[in-house]
Design an enzyme around this catalytic site. Structure first.
Site, PDB file in Angstrom:
ATOM      1  CG  HIS A 113     -18.749 -33.962  -8.855  1.00  0.00           C
ATOM      2  ND1 HIS A 113     -20.030 -33.809  -9.292  1.00  0.00           N
ATOM      3  CD2 HIS A 113     -18.682 -33.327  -7.669  1.00  0.00           C
ATOM      4  CE1 HIS A 113     -20.720 -33.121  -8.394  1.00  0.00           C
ATOM      5  NE2 HIS A 113     -19.917 -32.808  -7.402  1.00  0.00           N
ATOM      6  CG  ASP A 175     -10.253 -35.456   0.677  1.00  0.00           C
ATOM      7  OD1 ASP A 175      -9.941 -36.383   1.433  1.00  0.00           O
ATOM      8  OD2 ASP A 175      -9.425 -34.705   0.129  1.00  0.00           O
ATOM      9  CD  GLU A 287      -6.795 -35.720   2.786  1.00  0.00           C
ATOM     10  OE1 GLU A 287      -7.007 -34.501   2.609  1.00  0.00           O
ATOM     11  OE2 GLU A 287      -7.474 -36.616   2.247  1.00  0.00           O
TER      12      GLU A 287
HETATM   13  P1  FAD Z   1     -17.956 -38.512 -13.786  1.00  0.00           P
HETATM   14  O1  FAD Z   1     -17.286 -37.238 -13.698  1.00  0.00           O
HETATM   15  O2  FAD Z   1     -19.401 -38.487 -14.102  1.00  0.00           O
HETATM   16  O3  FAD Z   1     -17.201 -39.532 -14.680  1.00  0.00           O
HETATM   17  C1  FAD Z   1     -15.798 -39.601 -14.679  1.00  0.00           C
HETATM   18  C2  FAD Z   1     -15.294 -40.556 -15.760  1.00  0.00           C
HETATM   19  O4  FAD Z   1     -15.607 -41.880 -15.403  1.00  0.00           O
HETATM   20  C3  FAD Z   1     -15.918 -40.327 -17.124  1.00  0.00           C
HETATM   21  O5  FAD Z   1     -14.985 -40.671 -18.114  1.00  0.00           O
HETATM   22  C4  FAD Z   1     -17.077 -41.282 -17.122  1.00  0.00           C
HETATM   23  O6  FAD Z   1     -17.466 -41.651 -18.418  1.00  0.00           O
HETATM   24  C5  FAD Z   1     -16.507 -42.448 -16.343  1.00  0.00           C
HETATM   25  N1  FAD Z   1     -17.510 -43.144 -15.562  1.00  0.00           N
HETATM   26  C6  FAD Z   1     -18.453 -42.623 -14.737  1.00  0.00           C
HETATM   27  N2  FAD Z   1     -19.175 -43.611 -14.196  1.00  0.00           N
HETATM   28  C7  FAD Z   1     -18.656 -44.766 -14.672  1.00  0.00           C
HETATM   29  C8  FAD Z   1     -18.964 -46.131 -14.488  1.00  0.00           C
HETATM   30  N3  FAD Z   1     -19.964 -46.535 -13.696  1.00  0.00           N
HETATM   31  N4  FAD Z   1     -18.216 -47.048 -15.144  1.00  0.00           N
HETATM   32  C9  FAD Z   1     -17.200 -46.696 -15.948  1.00  0.00           C
HETATM   33  N5  FAD Z   1     -16.880 -45.407 -16.185  1.00  0.00           N
HETATM   34  C10 FAD Z   1     -17.593 -44.469 -15.539  1.00  0.00           C
HETATM   35  N6  FAD Z   1     -11.259 -37.780  -6.325  1.00  0.00           N
HETATM   36  C11 FAD Z   1     -10.569 -38.480  -5.407  1.00  0.00           C
HETATM   37  O7  FAD Z   1      -9.963 -39.497  -5.721  1.00  0.00           O
HETATM   38  N7  FAD Z   1     -10.523 -38.052  -4.120  1.00  0.00           N
HETATM   39  C12 FAD Z   1     -11.204 -36.974  -3.681  1.00  0.00           C
HETATM   40  O8  FAD Z   1     -11.137 -36.641  -2.511  1.00  0.00           O
HETATM   41  C13 FAD Z   1     -11.959 -36.240  -4.623  1.00  0.00           C
HETATM   42  N8  FAD Z   1     -12.684 -35.184  -4.241  1.00  0.00           N
HETATM   43  C14 FAD Z   1     -13.394 -34.497  -5.157  1.00  0.00           C
HETATM   44  C15 FAD Z   1     -14.156 -33.414  -4.747  1.00  0.00           C
HETATM   45  C16 FAD Z   1     -14.902 -32.698  -5.637  1.00  0.00           C
HETATM   46  C17 FAD Z   1     -15.725 -31.523  -5.169  1.00  0.00           C
HETATM   47  C18 FAD Z   1     -14.853 -33.047  -7.019  1.00  0.00           C
HETATM   48  C19 FAD Z   1     -15.585 -32.241  -8.015  1.00  0.00           C
HETATM   49  C20 FAD Z   1     -14.106 -34.127  -7.446  1.00  0.00           C
HETATM   50  C21 FAD Z   1     -13.377 -34.867  -6.525  1.00  0.00           C
HETATM   51  N9  FAD Z   1     -12.629 -35.969  -6.902  1.00  0.00           N
HETATM   52  C22 FAD Z   1     -11.937 -36.680  -5.966  1.00  0.00           C
HETATM   53  C23 FAD Z   1     -12.535 -36.379  -8.302  1.00  0.00           C
HETATM   54  C24 FAD Z   1     -13.515 -37.495  -8.648  1.00  0.00           C
HETATM   55  O9  FAD Z   1     -13.027 -38.728  -8.190  1.00  0.00           O
HETATM   56  C25 FAD Z   1     -13.670 -37.550 -10.151  1.00  0.00           C
HETATM   57  O10 FAD Z   1     -14.274 -36.383 -10.573  1.00  0.00           O
HETATM   58  C26 FAD Z   1     -14.441 -38.757 -10.623  1.00  0.00           C
HETATM   59  O11 FAD Z   1     -14.590 -38.612 -12.000  1.00  0.00           O
HETATM   60  C27 FAD Z   1     -15.761 -39.011  -9.938  1.00  0.00           C
HETATM   61  O12 FAD Z   1     -16.742 -38.187 -10.338  1.00  0.00           O
HETATM   62  P2  FAD Z   1     -18.158 -38.715 -10.875  1.00  0.00           P
HETATM   63  O13 FAD Z   1     -18.673 -39.864 -10.109  1.00  0.00           O
HETATM   64  O14 FAD Z   1     -18.998 -37.510 -10.951  1.00  0.00           O
HETATM   65  O15 FAD Z   1     -17.792 -39.261 -12.339  1.00  0.00           O
END
Ligand code: FAD
Length: 524
Positions: A113, A175, A287
């Site tokens: 994400h 969120d 918010e």
């Molecule tokens: P990825 O996108 O898969 O990874 C993000 C980064 O973290 C990459 O660099 C990856 O290598 C690293 N990573 C992933 N897993 C690990 C792990 N286990 N250990 C170490 N590194 C790791 N953020 C907020 O704070 N508040 C919100 O309300 C919010 N809402 C969102 C809503 C949507 C629809 C989207 C798309 C994003 C939102 N986000 C929000 C952002 C979100 O926190 C970031 O996208 C975050 O990266 C989490 O996504 P993910 O778990 O898919 O991680």
């Protein structure tokens, strides 16, 4: 040892050696048969590891890990590891670390994400974190000591469901709950509860982390604290989080959910600042959003009548704001909610007649984005050129004039725009997350959906906003940051930069991890 024994032993060594070699060879050849063409970017020694049957290199698989939610960044990995245990990840990282100079990059893929390719790993190996939890029920463990141990791959919605079974809940949220524990803890994890409890990273007791050397380290404020603080908000640079111990509180049962409208930015932010500064606990969640006339009507929160009323207000003022609040309660506190709200609302400056409320179950409130999304008809292939920033309170008015009333004004509709404040004292400055140096600062989320054709102008609009802030000397920080030069990263981390580099040298000296962040392109 007799001469006879020595000769016998010498004779056995070559036989055992050749047997082992032929076993390795047949294993390697059968792995090559299964995998097809082995990518030139990866050392063939990988084929001899006992994780080889969990590695895929076929183009259909690697294509699935070549982009992210943003939809614009594209970069295929050479391979994908589907680990069934943290040890599988450690084996991969240890091997990469020992393969220098032909080592390869590795990125944990949470739920993909990210917006700007942060979880991509061009030509390296993606670790599909989800497979750690697939088919297992032992990756979320709730303790009666008010914490939950959750795998780094777990989605927050699953952590919520499991903790609710015990009448408990994490305190600080995002969120949207279909994000992974490891992914949000690598950033900060923010939502409307953070003004009181801090971001998610402020609500963690302990982590298991696999470093860039392949070591598995348990860390906390007391044990290996440099790694603990570094990893929280550390953008995946020092290790892969495989377990997090997260603080819990008793789960409320219901939420009184409010939206209060403003036509004037100063009254809107003034009320938000009042709400987040109150020591008396009324709102548990705060918010806010900017709405233009064209953006009204995208929410199932309002009845058709209310939507029309709000549309007229937005048409008259060109853009309006609403504070979104949540009051948590259970059977013991239900009778106090109305009384407390009534006296609080009297102190606020929203437009009379423009306070709307709903009463929902706690889980529906926390899962509101997903529940709203099911009403959306947005196609899956939309792009998301999002920009998230932290802006100090002292400059929020300048930001309003320059961005909301300036740059965005010409591009109506603008999609979802979040605006709400945090208290800096709820953030731990020892952690890697970069925030403005002011007691109260705002998060601004510009979250449009775009077609491929729209991407370019929205992207250049983001650049214009960043340029404006630089020109005006607004000391902002990007959240979910995206930079392409190390100088920009250095500025982003400011006083934390030197410590960040030291941690990288210590825990990921070959800069193997999370290259998609583009912070270190070579060993630090
Ligand atoms: P990825 O996108 O898969 O990874 C993000 C980064 O973290 C990459 O660099 C990856 O290598 C690293 N990573 C992933 N897993 C690990 C792990 N286990 N250990 C170490 N590194 C790791 N953020 C907020 O704070 N508040 C919100 O309300 C919010 N809402 C969102 C809503 C949507 C629809 C989207 C798309 C994003 C939102 N986000 C929000 C952002 C979100 O926190 C970031 O996208 C975050 O990266 C989490 O996504 P993910 O778990 O898919 O991680």
């Amino acid at each position: 040892m007799s001469a006879l024994m020595a000769v016998q032993r010498l004779g056995r060594i070559p036989a055992a050696f050749f047997l082992a070699l032929s076993l390795v060879n047949s294993f390697v050849f059968s792995a090559v048969d299964r995998l097809g063409t082995w990518p030139a970017a990866l050392p063939e020694g990988l084929l001899a590891l006992d994780i080889v049957d969990k590695i895929q290199v076929d183009p259909n698989t690697t294509a699935r890990f070549s982009t992210d939610f943003g939809g614009h960044s594209q970069a295929a990995p050479a391979a994908v590891l589907y680990p069934s245990s943290p040890d599988d990840i450690a084996t991969l990282v240890r091997f990469a670390y020992s393969s220098s100079p032909s080592s390869f990059s590795i990125a944990a893929h949470g739920h993909g994400h990210s917006i700007r390719g942060q979880a991509l790993v061009p030509g390296g190996v993606v670790v599909d974190m989800a497979s750690l939890g697939r088919g297992r029920s032992d990756r979320i463990n709730v303790s009666s000591d008010w914490y939950v141990d959750a795998g780094g791959e777990q989605l927050w919605i699953d952590v919520l469901r499991e903790t609710l079974e015990h009448g408990l809940s994490p305190r600080s949220w995002t969120d949207y709950l279909y994000l992974t524990v490891g992914g949000t803890l690598s950033n900060a994890g923010i939502s409307g509860q953070a003004f009181r409890h801090g971001p998610q990273i402020s609500n963690v007791y302990e982590l298991d982390v696999i470093t860039g050397k392949g070591d598995t380290i348990t860390c906390s404020r007391e044990e290996n604290s440099d790694l603990f603080y570094g990893v929280l908000g550390g953008l995946g640079q020092f290790g892969i989080i495989t377990r997090a111990r997260i603080a819990l509180e008793p789960a409320p049962q219901r939420v009184r959910w409010l939206r209060l409208f403003y036509t004037d930015f100063s009254s809107f932010t003034g009320d938000q600042e009042l709400l987040v500064s109150m020591t008396e606990k009324v709102f548990d969640y705060v918010e806010g959003q900017l709405l233009t006339e064209k953006d009204v009507g995208n929410s199932s929160f309002f009845s058709d009548n209310d939507t029309e009323k709000i549309k007229m207000l937005a048409a008259e003022y060109g853009g309006i704001y609403f504070v979104e609040g949540g009051v948590y309660y259970g059977p013991a506190t239900a009778s106090m909610v109305d009384r407390k709200l009534e006296s609080l609302l009297k102190r606020l400056s929203f437009v009379p007649g423009f306070a709307f409320t709903k009463d929902v179950a706690y889980i529906s409130f926390l899962n509101r984005v997903q529940e709203e999304e099911t009403h959306s008809t947005a196609p899956e292939d939309v792009l998301h050129p999002w920009l998230n920033m932290f802006v100090p309170k002292s400059r929020i008015r300048d930001f309003e004039m320059g961005v909301f009333k300036g740059i965005l004004k010409k591009n109506n509709p603008i999609g979802l725009v979040l605006i709400y404040p945090f208290n800096k004292n709820k953030w731990d400055d020892k952690m890697s997350a970069a925030i403005p140096d002011e007691e109260v600062f705002y998060t601004i989320g510009l979250l449009p959906s775009a077609t491929v054709d729209d991407w370019k102008y929205l992207d250049s609009q983001n650049d214009e906003i960043l340029r404006f802030c630089h020109q005006e000397g607004i000391d902002f920080k990007q959240y979910l940051p995206h930079y392409t030069t190390q100088t920009d990263w250095k500025n982003h981390f400011g006083l934390k930069w030197d410590a960040f580099v030291q941690l990288k040298r210590r825990y990921d000296p070959q800069a193997l991890l999370s290259p998609g962040q583009r912070i270190f392109t070579s060993s630090p």
